[in-house]
Scaffold this active site. Structure first.
Site, mmCIF file in Angstrom:
data_model
loop_
_atom_site.group_PDB
_atom_site.id
_atom_site.type_symbol
_atom_site.label_atom_id
_atom_site.label_comp_id
_atom_site.label_asym_id
_atom_site.label_seq_id
_atom_site.Cartn_x
_atom_site.Cartn_y
_atom_site.Cartn_z
ATOM 1 N N ASP A 1 0.830 -1.204 0.000
ATOM 2 C CA ASP A 1 0.000 0.000 0.000
ATOM 3 C C ASP A 1 0.873 1.266 0.000
ATOM 4 O OD1 ASP A 1 -2.268 -1.567 0.256
ATOM 5 O OD2 ASP A 1 -2.228 -1.458 2.448
HETATM 6 N N1 URA Z 1 -1.470 -5.910 3.878
HETATM 7 C C1 URA Z 1 -1.849 -4.627 3.956
HETATM 8 O O1 URA Z 1 -2.831 -4.288 4.616
HETATM 9 N N2 URA Z 1 -1.120 -3.708 3.302
HETATM 10 C C2 URA Z 1 -0.012 -4.005 2.568
HETATM 11 O O2 URA Z 1 0.610 -3.116 1.996
HETATM 12 C C3 URA Z 1 0.375 -5.361 2.517
HETATM 13 C C4 URA Z 1 -0.377 -6.287 3.169
#
Ligand code: URA
Length: 237
Positions: free
Chosen positions: A103
């Site tokens: 993310d």
């Molecule tokens: N899970 C999440 O919530 N965010 C990420 O970036 C990777 C795994």
């Protein structure tokens, strides 16, 4: 050779992403749009273009890990003009791309490569590759919440696969949990933790399969060693 394999070998994207690129009508073979699966080509004879650019097989393969900082998108380009992880590897003169996704606000280990087969081994759901994260949370998880995470949680009507979850005791750093999953659903770790009633203040990926982030500084990348690459490849066998 299958069209999507050729596109992946040219370093444009992983094989699965190449399929999506084909389906979106961005690929031509000898000037004709090919937007369906099943097309095969001869790399010595046929001219394949993506977005009008002629593809050539890149022979040198790159395998790197980046410690992704916050506020970078894990894509090759971004319609909203946000910084992408590509800005952090601009000193590499090859068309590498991220393997999987973190993310915008997640930090940590991101593998990048121009080897489509390698990317496929790490991202295809049939290969179970564990990914471990450290989340900083606003309160500790009790045993019941940890057990719920371990057994799986319903997200969008589908249960998550069993996870590993443990509180980490580093009192000066607030409350942290280490959570290991092998799926890659959207914001999965954040949503799993929210489902057991905690707020996630930060999330960092610390390992992918056998590969660990170690002390690589944020925003920096390093090449993987042959041993690291071979170990990760072993996941596909
Ligand atoms: N899970 C999440 O919530 N965010 C990420 O970036 C990777 C795994």
């Amino acid at each position: 050779m299958r069209l999507q394999k050729f596109i992946a070998e040219c370093g444009v994207a992983s094989r699965r992403s190449a399929e999506k690129i084909i389906e979106s009508g961005r690929v031509t073979v000898n000037g004709e749009i090919v937007d369906y699966m099943g097309c095969t080509i001869d790399p010595d004879i046929d001219e394949v273009c993506v977005d009008g650019n002629v593809l050539r097989v890149e022979n040198k393969k790159y395998y790197i890990m980046l410690n992704k900082p916050k506020n970078y998108v894990t894509t090759v380009s971004d319609d909203l003009g946000r910084p992408t992880v590509m800005h952090l590897v601009s000193d590499i003169n090859a068309r590498i791309y991220p393997v999987g996704r973190l993310d915008f606000d997640t930090t940590g280990l991101l593998i990048m490569t121009n080897d489509g087969d390698f990317a496929n081994i790490l991202t295809h759901p049939k290969h179970i590759v564990d990914k471990a994260y450290i989340a900083r949370i606003d309160k500790p998880l009790d045993e019941k919440a940890l057990e719920t995470l371990r057994k799986g949680i319903e997200l969008d009507g589908v249960m998550t696969a069993p996870a590993r979850a443990e509180n980490i005791k580093r009192p000066k750093r607030g409350f942290e949990v280490k959570i290991t999953i092998h799926e890659g659903r959207n914001r999965q770790v954040r949503r799993m933790l929210e489902a057991v009633g905690v707020n996630v203040m930060s999330l960092k990926r610390i390992s992918v399969g056998s590969l660990t982030l170690g002390n690589l500084p944020e925003g920096k990348w390093r090449a993987l060693s042959d041993a690291e690459i071979n170990k990760l490849r072993g996941k596909g066998k």
